[in-house]
Design a protein around this motif. Structure first.
Motif, PDB file in Angstrom:
ATOM      1  N   THR A 188      -1.399   4.458   3.965  1.00 35.04           N
ATOM      2  CA  THR A 188      -2.139   5.535   4.532  1.00 35.04           C
ATOM      3  C   THR A 188      -1.713   5.794   6.001  1.00 35.04           C
ATOM      4  N   ALA A 232      -7.458   4.257  -2.653  1.00 33.30           N
ATOM      5  CA  ALA A 232      -7.279   5.346  -3.098  1.00 33.30           C
ATOM      6  C   ALA A 232      -5.718   5.685  -3.011  1.00 33.30           C
ATOM      7  N   GLU A 233      -4.983   4.806  -2.067  1.00 34.07           N
ATOM      8  CA  GLU A 233      -3.486   4.805  -1.853  1.00 34.07           C
ATOM      9  C   GLU A 233      -2.973   3.758  -1.372  1.00 34.07           C
ATOM     10  N   GLN A 234      -1.797   3.504  -1.766  1.00 31.19           N
ATOM     11  CA  GLN A 234      -1.198   2.038  -1.222  1.00 31.19           C
ATOM     12  C   GLN A 234      -0.701   2.229   0.204  1.00 31.19           C
ATOM     13  N   SER A 284      -7.796   2.099   1.038  1.00 30.12           N
ATOM     14  CA  SER A 284      -6.682   1.510   0.586  1.00 30.12           C
ATOM     15  C   SER A 284      -6.821   1.652  -0.956  1.00 30.12           C
ATOM     16  N   TYR A 295     -11.247   3.458   7.994  1.00 28.14           N
ATOM     17  CA  TYR A 295     -10.337   2.998   6.760  1.00 28.14           C
ATOM     18  C   TYR A 295     -10.841   2.162   5.807  1.00 28.14           C
TER      19      TYR A 295
END
Length: 420
Positions: free
Chosen positions: A103, A99-101, A97, A91
RNA sequence: GUGGGUGUAGCUCAGCUGGUUAGAGUGCCGGGUUGUGGCCCCGGAGGCCGAGGGUUCAAAUCCCUUCACUCACCCCA
């Protein structure tokens, strides 16, 4: 010649069980996908340091249970004893983190711990592991527990007991630990040697001890729930409230302590009576400081692991499906066998499971084998049928037989089996 | 790492206080049906009795050692 056997604690998963593994895995994928979790596969080996830093230097796992060895360049590598550390490493390494809030990940695979094997415990064992990053709200705790219970019941497990607890956070847990130490210091002589050692290394572990005098002693000790800070207390209360909304029944076990150092706030375990002394099928919890302590951003995390072998043991016996074959082709004579050889393989190419025998056995023994293979149909072709340009198709269940011209035998069989 | 239990046929197990060709059930192979499975009947194959050593006229059985499996402890899924 001496027989070579598998390594102690390493098990072959024989076809019948392998099939159940496969079935449980597909249920897992389906359930987790519907909650928005995606599969990740990480290596089964990592640098030793990763586990030392995540699981905790003084835990049993790191102290004595890891398969660790030096690579040829003298770098220390370890066969993963659990999955969370690897998933977090990935990760962080892939900057998820950013790339998106939020996961949501899961992974399925073997773990390794060098323990003494017993019922439900092996040196290589498989886990289903779920991790949710970037969300600290109590809803996510409840949701992930809900998903776990839904998965386990979907897989066919019954009579499960869910236990939850809060382990506090960096601000309230140390106060509690100190309180336990103070409490135990007064009655050290009542404790077993292991627990006397634990007072210094990991005092909360005494709660887990099964020695009677220790259990009696600790019974009156303060519990974590009396020491939770306002934030942790409110979080825990909300988790319970959301679980009730989801109609998930649970018991609060204020004495539950989990073996990995990184847990914070919510911790949970699912137990089954179908198991032996190792009665936890699944366990997990929140680990809010872990990602940053491994060099990643400050993100919250929560996850759980399910023991695959333990889950399989809990499955009811009638849950196993037998291996099935669509049809068996029995032959008599050289011409017939030659014809059947091509037919069998063409059927297989069409997606039909077909078997035949090459050993010139009697019709009786060929049909016997058809029966054992759980075959739905049998085709009987002798040299007589070859000369008459037809074959017999026998329904193994009803014993009905029909003759079919050889010319459209392949098509007819495919049609009959697919329409069934 | 520590403690208990168990090692005999592919599998589950019997074999009493030592006694001659080591058994059962199940599974496997074949026959009863010269071309029709499951049920039934008959026959057959398959064991260095975990390994090594000792006691004895004689050891699957008694003693020692060792290994493996298993359950439990520590700990964990």
């Amino acid at each position: 010649m001496e027989k070579i056997t598998a390594i102690r604690g390493f098990k072959d998963i024989l076809p019948e069980d392998a099939r159940r593994f496969w079935e449980v895995e597909s249920i897992a994928r389906q359930v987790f996908n519907s909650f928005g979790f995606q599969e990740i596969r990480t290596p089964i080996m990592e640098k030793t340091e990763l586990f030392q830093r995540s699981i905790g230097e003084t835990t049993d796992i790191v102290e004595k249970e890891m398969y660790t060895f030096a690579d040829r360049d003298n770098e220390f590598l370890t066969l993963r004893p659990e999955a969370t550390a690897s998933v977090i490493r990935a990760y962080i390494e892939h900057n998820m983190s950013a790339a998106e809030q939020i996961t949501k990940l899961f992974t399925i695979g073997p773990m390794f711990r060098r323990e003494r094997p017993q019922k439900g415990r092996f040196r290589q064992f498989n886990q289903i592991d779920v991790e949710l990053f970037g969300e600290d709200k109590p809803q996510s705790d409840a949701e992930i527990i809900f998903m776990l219970m839904h998965f386990l019941t979907s897989a066919g497990l019954k009579d499960l007991q869910l236990e939850i607890n809060s382990l506090g956070c960096a601000s309230c847990r140390p106060v509690f630990s100190q309180a336990v130490i103070n409490f135990l210091k007064g009655s050290e002589k009542n404790l077993c040697p292991d627990c006397q050692r634990r007072i210094n290394t990991n005092p909360l572990r005494v709660f887990d001890c099964k020695v009677e005098t220790c259990a009696d002693t600790i019974a009156n000790a303060p519990t974590i729930l009396d020491f939770l800070c306002a934030d942790c207390e409110s979080h825990f209360a909300q988790v319970q409230s959301f679980l009730k909304d989801l109609r998930i029944s649970f018991a609060i076990n204020p004495r539950m302590v989990r073996g990995l150092d990184y847990y914070t706030k919510t911790a949970f375990e699912v137990k089954s009576n179908a198991l032996g002394a190792q009665n936890a099928v699944a366990g997990g919890g929140r680990y809010n400081g872990l990602v940053s302590s491994l060099g990643g951003p400050e993100v919250a995390g929560i996850g759980f692991g399910v023991g695959f072998e333990r889950l399989i043991v809990c499955l009811p016996e009638d849950g196993k499906n037998k291996f099935k074959t669509d049809l068996f082709i029995a032959t008599l004579g050289e011409q017939a066998q030659k014809f059947a050889f091509t037919l069998t393989n063409e059927l297989r190419r069409s997606g039909i499971s077909a078997e035949m025998d090459y050993a010139d056995k009697s019709l009786k023994s060929q049909l016997k084998r058809a029966d054992k293979l759980n075959s739905s149909f049998a085709v009987i072709i002798g040299d007589k049928e070859i000369s008459e340009k037809q074959a017999i198709l026998r329904n193994m269940k009803t014993k009905d037989q029909q003759t079919i011209p050889l010319d459209d035998l392949l098509k007819s069989i495919i049609k009959i089996i697919k329409e069934r």
